[in-house]
Design an enzyme around this catalytic site. Structure first.
Site: not given
Length: 439
Positions: A17, A109, A136, A140, A194, A205, A209
């Protein structure tokens, strides 16, 4: 002396992706990138195990290969973009690229959180750059914000909504009153979660980060085992509904706070006042709220995941490194933004049991007189005072009690809950959510 590059060669490892978005951006915005850098930033090779799947992008013959090491060892490639993911082969690709004198860009990450020290030290010793803006917050630019824009500040606090899946689920639960399992199933059916959502909904996750954000804020590495992590599986529509009654919104927050005895580092569901800007971050969007000692408070907001926003962050690193290569200034800014003398520093994390905050409790009890006073007595025994209580609804002889406490220590709250749950009038395990009122 700068090197006379006529072009900057780029190789992309991983055509999933984010890889697809990155390739698309490099090809479609090639002229814009040339204008920004001064020479062409040319995609030379893409590697992926699957060379047959249609990604909707037509590549020149021979550009897509199934051997990533050909990219790593290609003398015409100056920047290797690692988007394969995982902590096995991806680590080998990155370290081999660095050893070969190539700069690297990654969105990985998990790899940075677990093996960042080794990778960053290798990049410093080799005199190459490593970009990880996409690791992260998706699109942004929080890495640059902490490493450069806020570099004059001591960072006193970070409060991050940095997992889009969790924020999407909690936003839907808040708006529609649906239970966690139902919203999760819908998110999976729509490709927003997922098939195995554990990495997201259990907070893993976000903890990876957060480790990166703390490193950029303090210059010291963080051991993942030192970050307290709790996911959102136990959040119920009742919790969200009564949070509203008390004036709060429930978010999965990654929190890092400086205090006199170390850094608090924690990921867990958190109630924050509904009037706060962070409470309004909706859907799969991310936001990172940062407090600096001189700048005060600032918030970065936007799409925290997805093909195109993440590709934007990846290619922004490619542009920055390309400029450095042209001017012979690689390594100008250390990976953490701190002097190389601090590269082996470890950040001291405050034991979670010593953290203090306010708490929300949901306790299912028998509908009989004196129960609330018994619970209040247990809380008082552990130095926990009550701010407000709400008793609403009834099923047969069971009544839920909702309690907001004053600030208390985590170890005291855990001991109190263990004792409350042993009371004969308590019918189920007490649910607890931490509250942050002073962002």
């Amino acid at each position: 002396m700068s090197k006379p590059f006529k072009e900057i060669g780029v190789g992309v490892i991983g055509f999933g992706t984010v890889g697809t978005g990155t390739v698309k951006l490099l090809l479609e915005n090639a002229e814009l990138l040339r204008k920004r850098v001064g020479v062409p930033v040319k995609l030379l090779q893409v590697a992926d195990m699957d060379t047959e799947r249609n990604r909707g992008i037509k590549l020149p013959n021979g550009m897509l290969i199934d051997n990533a090491m050909r990219i790593v060892r290609d003398p015409n490639i100056q920047i290797v973009v690692e988007l394969a993911g995982g902590t096995g082969a991806a680590k080998d690709f990155i370290l081999e690229s660095i050893r070969g004198g190539k700069s690297v860009v990654t969105a990985n990450k998990a790899l940075l959180a677990e093996h960042g020290t080794e990778i960053m030290r290798a990049a410093i010793n080799a005199g190459v750059d490593i970009g990880f803006e996409a690791s992260v917050g998706g699109g942004i630019p929080i890495i640059r914000t902490l490493r450069e824009g806020l570099s004059a500040n001591r960072i006193e606090g970070i409060y991050g909504i940095i997992n889009g899946t969790c924020n999407y689920i909690l936003s839907r639960m808040t708006k529609e009153g649906k239970p966690f399992a139902e919203v999760l199933a819908e998110a999976q059916n729509n490709g927003l979660a997922e098939a195995d959502p554990s990495f997201d909904v259990d907070g893993i996750d976000a903890s990876h980060k957060l480790a990166i954000l703390i490193w950029l804020s303090t210059g010291g590495r963080v051991r993942l085992k030192d970050i307290y992590v709790e996911g959102i599986r136990d959040i119920s529509p009742d919790d969200i509904a009564f949070a509203k009654v008390f004036g709060y919104t429930v978010k999965l927050l990654a929190i890092a706070k400086e205090n006199g005895s170390g850094i608090e580092a924690r990921v867990h569901p958190t109630m924050i006042p509904s009037q706060y800007l962070l409470s309004t971050v909706d859907g799969s969007n991310n936001a990172i709220y940062v407090k600096g000692d001189f700048v005060g408070s600032s918030m970065s907001y936007g799409q925290g995941a997805g093909m195109l926003p993440t590709a934007s962050a990846v290619v922004s690193d490619v542009v920055e490194i390309s400029r450095n290569l042209l001017r012979g200034s690689t390594g100008r800014i250390p990976p953490s933004g701190f002097s190389l003398m601090n590269q082996n520093m470890v950040t001291k994390i405050k034991p979670f049991e010593e953290v203090q905050c306010e708490y929300y409790l949901r306790i299912l009890v028998m509908d009989k007189p004196g129960v609330l006073s018994r619970i209040a007595g247990v809380l008082g025994k552990h130095a926990i005072s009550i701010t407000s209580v709400l008793q609403k609804g009834k099923e047969k002889n069971a009544v839920p009690i909702f309690i907001i406490t004053h600030q208390a220590k985590e170890s005291d709250m855990r001991a109190a809950i263990a004792e409350v749950d042993k009371l004969s009038e308590v019918l189920d395990r007490t649910r607890m959510i931490r509250i942050e009122n002073n962002l």
